[in-house]
Design an enzyme around this catalytic site. Sequence first.
Site, mmCIF file in Angstrom:
data_model
loop_
_atom_site.group_PDB
_atom_site.id
_atom_site.type_symbol
_atom_site.label_atom_id
_atom_site.label_comp_id
_atom_site.label_asym_id
_atom_site.label_seq_id
_atom_site.Cartn_x
_atom_site.Cartn_y
_atom_site.Cartn_z
ATOM 1 C CD GLN A 168 35.694 149.484 26.127
ATOM 2 O OE1 GLN A 168 34.906 148.687 26.618
ATOM 3 N NE2 GLN A 168 36.419 149.187 25.065
ATOM 4 C CG HIS A 204 44.683 160.763 34.347
ATOM 5 N ND1 HIS A 204 43.548 161.005 35.093
ATOM 6 C CD2 HIS A 204 44.315 160.947 33.055
ATOM 7 C CE1 HIS A 204 42.552 161.338 34.290
ATOM 8 N NE2 HIS A 204 42.990 161.309 33.049
ATOM 9 C CG ASP A 244 41.045 162.183 30.445
ATOM 10 O OD1 ASP A 244 40.979 161.157 31.159
ATOM 11 O OD2 ASP A 244 41.962 163.013 30.528
ATOM 12 N NE ARG A 298 27.336 143.502 28.507
ATOM 13 C CZ ARG A 298 28.645 143.329 28.327
ATOM 14 N NH1 ARG A 298 29.137 143.109 27.123
ATOM 15 N NH2 ARG A 298 29.463 143.333 29.344
ATOM 16 C CG HIS A 325 32.670 146.710 30.810
ATOM 17 N ND1 HIS A 325 31.794 146.077 29.945
ATOM 18 C CD2 HIS A 325 33.883 146.610 30.221
ATOM 19 C CE1 HIS A 325 32.451 145.627 28.880
ATOM 20 N NE2 HIS A 325 33.731 145.947 29.026
ATOM 21 C CG ASN A 343 32.658 142.735 30.288
ATOM 22 O OD1 ASN A 343 31.951 142.117 29.491
ATOM 23 N ND2 ASN A 343 33.886 143.139 29.973
ATOM 24 C CD GLU A 344 35.734 140.226 27.984
ATOM 25 O OE1 GLU A 344 36.924 140.509 28.128
ATOM 26 O OE2 GLU A 344 35.164 140.227 26.870
ATOM 27 C CG ASN A 388 31.621 139.102 26.752
ATOM 28 O OD1 ASN A 388 30.425 138.897 26.925
ATOM 29 N ND2 ASN A 388 32.239 140.135 27.280
ATOM 30 C CE1 TYR A 444 34.954 140.120 22.407
ATOM 31 C CE2 TYR A 444 34.656 141.238 20.319
ATOM 32 C CZ TYR A 444 34.508 141.205 21.688
ATOM 33 O OH TYR A 444 33.914 142.267 22.327
ATOM 34 C CD GLU A 500 32.223 142.618 25.346
ATOM 35 O OE1 GLU A 500 33.321 142.382 24.808
ATOM 36 O OE2 GLU A 500 32.095 143.232 26.418
#
Length: 497
Positions: free
Chosen positions: A45, A65, A78, A103, A148, A192-193, A334, A336, A401
């Site tokens: 990310q 891609h 990219d 993190r 991740h 992660n997740e 995590n 939200y 998160e």
Amino acid sequence: MALTTLYVELLSFACLLAAIHGVNGRAVNQFPEDFLLGAATASYQIEGAWNEDGKGENIWDHMLHEHPEYGNNGENGDVACDSYHKYAEDVQALKDLGAKVYRFSISWSRILPTGDLDVINQAGIDYYNNLINLLLENGIEPMVTMYHWDLPQALQYLGGWPNPILADYFLEYARVLFDNFGDRVKWWLTFNEPYTFTRGYASSGSQAPSQNAPGIGDYLAAHTVIRAHGMVYRLYDEQYRPTQNGKISITLNCDWFEPYNDLEETLEAQERMFQFQLGLYANPIYVDGDYPAVVRERVDNNSRAEGRPRSRLPSFTEEEKRMINGSADFFGLNSYTTMLVISAALGHSPSMDLDCGVLRIINFTWPSSSAIWLKVVPWGFRNIVNWVSSRYPNYPIFIAENGYADTGELDDEGRISYYGQYLAELLKAINEDGANVIGYTAWSLLDNFEWNSGYSQKFGIYQVDFDSTERTRTPKASTSFLANIYRNMSVPEEYFQ
Ligand SMILES: *[C@@H]1O[C@H](CO)[C@@H](O)[C@H](O)[C@H]1NC(C)=O
Ligand SMILES: *[C@@H]1O[C@H](CO)[C@@H](O)[C@H](O)[C@H]1NC(C)=O
Ligand SMILES: *[C@@H]1O[C@H](CO)[C@@H](O)[C@H](O)[C@H]1NC(C)=O
Ligand SMILES: *[C@@H]1O[C@H](CO)[C@@H](O)[C@H](O)[C@H]1NC(C)=O
């Protein structure tokens, strides 16, 4: 002053004290002294440099891609925030924020371009060494996520996570990380997740690697991931902990699921939703080495009804159960938002949705963010922290998160309000309800590449100018708001009224 008046005043003084002090004698708006506050990111990310200095292709490079239409306006990672070249600015941003912990994740294919040990890319190791050293020079603890979501594409050609041999590859990758970074990194997260990324084996068009095997590929992937996690925990525990003395866990995602009504079948649906999303991973690791009974029973039952000779959900051997049971030093969470849940037969056969039998509903009267799924429901955060704390009581919780999406404006009042309210609810869980929470890394340090949403959803505490080749970082209003909380170790009292 009459004695009675004094008595009354003392009484109200005592009440006032009780109101601002939690169960443990600390003011309700105050974090524990050694609490770790910081921010989080992930390699794909933010890093960019997708093919520089020997990095291999990963499944997100490959998918976006090959299929730009799976992304937002053909966008991909990219270049992203170009953190591969600008990591020193990221560390400065963390320092200005007053973060005690950062993190970030390591890109497997930057270290091992083929996913295997035949090529070890020294430039990749150098990059993370430079980042880790600069963090430590600035008094910031590195917390490393090993995975991740960016699997080396070479391993996807072997089938990816549904192939059990991936656990061995992951173990060997982890050994390279401990050998190279473990002298300085004391906080590790294996995955992660997994609930989210294993969906890449259940449908096409969203999560990489976009393999359309619902109800089968996702369970097989989960099974390998849980074994891989347990193996890496045991490796660390036996061979590295004695000299490196760090902590290692996994981070699981779960929002609060609020029952739509108080019917018995709705409460059962709520429990099922927690078990299919969180318990699928947390039960083996934190309870008894095996899947939750309700998950086992429903997937076995449906598999039988479909005429299959075996359950779509594999089984652990007794030895694997012993290896997996208790394979974590803390509980990474995590979270939200909140969703309403109700019992419903939905989803195609076979699928995890049909096995679970729960409909998740967004309550559109709750305050919004720019992400349709992310409603601002602070009380739900306190509920999920308390749920985890009571179901898995022997493990301290680290919130890996939590954050808010908007369109990237500098005057981000929505984010300030979100963090103020969510952190206040977190503090109530800690100081009033007695939850043992040890750290919090806000998602995210920077506006970044938000997977299928591309650059349209901004979670950053810092703005990044994606139109400039400089990828200029600029503090937002929320930067100083959080910096005050982080420096003060307390949330302004107005968020407790
Ligand atoms: C799992 O581990 C816990 C604590 O380490 C222990 O109490 C429990 O008996 C174990 N469960 C099984 C099924 O081995
Ligand atoms: C599994 O199937 C049996 C027999 O068809 C049924 O009695 C039981 O209720 C089912 N269990 C679940 C959890 O669906
Ligand atoms: C949706 O949210 C509104 C506002 O908080 C609340 O009044 C209502 O009860 C919620 N609906 C359900 C079904 O929980
Ligand atoms: C720190 O907290 C105190 C008391 O809550 C408050 O008066 C002060 O403004 C805060 N400082 C900062 C920098 O936020």
